[in-house]
Design a protein around this motif. Structure first.
Motif, PDB file in Angstrom:
ATOM      1  N   CYS A 163       0.633  -1.090   0.191  1.00 45.60           N
ATOM      2  CA  CYS A 163      -0.229   0.033   0.066  1.00 45.60           C
ATOM      3  C   CYS A 163       0.938   0.966  -0.256  1.00 45.60           C
ATOM      4  CB  CYS A 163      -1.123   0.012   0.875  1.00 45.60           C
ATOM      5  SG  CYS A 163      -0.053  -0.233   2.742  1.00 45.60           S
ATOM      6  N   PRO A 166       1.921   7.683   3.548  1.00 44.62           N
ATOM      7  CA  PRO A 166       2.067   8.782   2.886  1.00 44.62           C
ATOM      8  C   PRO A 166       3.533   9.301   3.094  1.00 44.62           C
ATOM      9  CG  PRO A 166       0.120   8.474   3.604  1.00 44.62           C
ATOM     10  CD  PRO A 166       1.448   6.427   3.797  1.00 44.62           C
ATOM     11  N   ALA A 167       3.737  10.318   2.267  1.00 43.27           N
ATOM     12  CA  ALA A 167       5.066  11.019   2.445  1.00 43.27           C
ATOM     13  C   ALA A 167       4.794  11.600   3.214  1.00 43.27           C
ATOM     14  CB  ALA A 167       5.150  11.926   1.349  1.00 43.27           C
ATOM     15  N   GLU A 168       3.387  12.227   4.113  1.00 44.29           N
ATOM     16  CA  GLU A 168       4.114  13.202   5.195  1.00 44.29           C
ATOM     17  C   GLU A 168       4.332  12.330   6.574  1.00 44.29           C
ATOM     18  OE1 GLU A 168       1.717  13.131   3.070  1.00 44.29           O
ATOM     19  OE2 GLU A 168       0.209  12.666   3.697  1.00 44.29           O
ATOM     20  N   ALA A 180       1.154   4.860  10.319  1.00 48.83           N
ATOM     21  CA  ALA A 180       1.168   5.689   9.249  1.00 48.83           C
ATOM     22  C   ALA A 180      -0.519   5.364   8.572  1.00 48.83           C
ATOM     23  CB  ALA A 180       1.730   5.859   7.992  1.00 48.83           C
ATOM     24  N   GLY A 183      -2.378   2.922   2.589  1.00 45.47           N
ATOM     25  CA  GLY A 183      -2.702   3.936   1.703  1.00 45.47           C
ATOM     26  C   GLY A 183      -3.628   3.940   1.079  1.00 45.47           C
ATOM     27  N   ARG A 184      -4.243   5.230   0.182  1.00 39.06           N
ATOM     28  CA  ARG A 184      -5.683   5.328  -0.345  1.00 39.06           C
ATOM     29  C   ARG A 184      -7.106   5.156   0.836  1.00 39.06           C
ATOM     30  NH1 ARG A 184      -3.587   2.677  -6.587  1.00 39.06           N
ATOM     31  NH2 ARG A 184      -2.419   5.196  -6.488  1.00 39.06           N
ATOM     32  N   HIS A 216       6.170   4.757  -2.190  1.00 33.56           N
ATOM     33  CA  HIS A 216       4.181   5.466  -2.647  1.00 33.56           C
ATOM     34  C   HIS A 216       3.574   4.725  -2.731  1.00 33.56           C
ATOM     35  CE1 HIS A 216       8.496   7.570  -4.299  1.00 33.56           C
ATOM     36  NE2 HIS A 216       8.784   6.562  -4.120  1.00 33.56           N
ATOM     37  N   VAL A 217       2.843   5.956  -1.983  1.00 39.25           N
ATOM     38  CA  VAL A 217       1.287   4.941  -1.904  1.00 39.25           C
ATOM     39  C   VAL A 217       0.765   4.721  -3.162  1.00 39.25           C
ATOM     40  CG1 VAL A 217      -1.299   5.765  -1.621  1.00 39.25           C
ATOM     41  CG2 VAL A 217       1.209   7.154  -0.398  1.00 39.25           C
ATOM     42  N   SER A 221       6.574   0.247  -0.787  1.00 44.98           N
ATOM     43  CA  SER A 221       7.632   0.816  -0.459  1.00 44.98           C
ATOM     44  C   SER A 221       9.194  -0.294  -0.487  1.00 44.98           C
ATOM     45  CB  SER A 221       7.319   0.121   0.927  1.00 44.98           C
ATOM     46  OG  SER A 221       6.140   0.620   1.621  1.00 44.98           O
TER      47      SER A 221
END
Ligand code: ADP
Length: 238
Positions: A163, A166-168, A180, A183-184, A216-217, A221
């Motif tokens: 998944c 996210p960068a943040e 985290a 993702g999405r 990257h979402v 990873s």
């Protein structure tokens, strides 16, 4: 009523964890000894791997409890080859990956990569990274583990097509209890504690190694770390 000290609580916890593990270990050992009928080669491998995992878990618990009691644990640093450790951890996850429909591949690019390590703790680093990669990668995806020895360093990469992060959320991901958002926003968040990466980072720091992440979402990873190579290693250029 008597007050409970921290040591009492550690003893209770130790008892509560050890008993069910000992029961499971006993049953698996019976199976492996053929007491419930003959096993074929594949069944023996599966039960043997489960038993080994359980015994490691018991050792982890003993170590963790000892650490909790004394506040520290002496690292047991020895110069040895990290190749069999990587191979062994991959073998441990082979069945889990296939049950989840995830392809687990390995690329070991050197015959010998000697590093100064506490083997049990290095195993914990690899176990946490590979289990995370499998946990955050849906069926149909791939987890690739590779080990290279070059430029005086043994580098291990655990890459997945999961998944992503996210960068943040990347900064601070190795802090205790950090998690985290998935993702999405697909599906519920996988179960976890947010402690695994904090432990990984701490162990790598003890070993003079560093950890880095590229993610990257929606794409996946890569978690990687490098350790200084010791004499007797075979460096192989890419
Ligand atoms: P846990 O997985 O128990 O939550 P970790 O400390 O191992 O704890 O990981 C922290 C967070 O980092 C996870 O909650 C997850 O959001 C993210 N994470 C770790 N590894 C991956 C991965 N391979 N793919 C996507 N997210 C990951």
């Amino acid at each position: 009523m008597q007050s409970t000290t921290l040591d009492d609580r550690i003893d209770d916890l130790s008892h509560d964890l050890r008993s069910p593990l000992a029961v499971a270990e006993g049953y698996l050992a019976c199976l492996l000894d053929g007491e419930c009928g003959d096993l074929n080669g594949e069944q023996r491998d599966v039960v043997g791997t489960a038993l080994e995992g359980l015994r490691r878990l018991q050792a982890f618990i003993d170590e963790g409890l000892e650490e909790a009691r004394s506040g520290t644990r002496e690292a047991d640093m020895v110069e040895e080859d990290v190749v069999p450790v990587v191979q062994d951890v991959m073998e441990m996850f082979r069945l889990m990956a296939s049950r989840r429909g995830v392809t687990l591949t390995g690329r070991i690019e050197t015959p010998v990569a000697r590093v100064l390590m506490d083997q049990a703790r290095m195993r914990r680093v690899l176990t946490n990274l590979v289990s995370n990669a499998l946990k955050y990668t849906p069926a149909g995806g791939t987890v690739s583990v590779s080990l290279a020895a070059r430029a005086g360093r043994a580098s291990v990469f655990v890459a997945d097509t999961g998944c992503g992060i996210p960068a943040e959320a990347l900064d601070g991901l190795c802090q205790r209890f950090a998690r985290a958002p998935q993702g999405r926003g697909e599906g519920p968040q996988a179960p976890g504690t947010g402690l695994g990466l904090a432990i990984v980072k701490e162990i790598l720091e003890e070993h003079g190694g560093d950890l880095w992440v590229d993610s990257h979402v929606g794409a996946g990873s890569t978690f990687a770390f490098a350790l200084p190579l010791c004499a007797g290693s075979v460096e192989v250029l890419a």
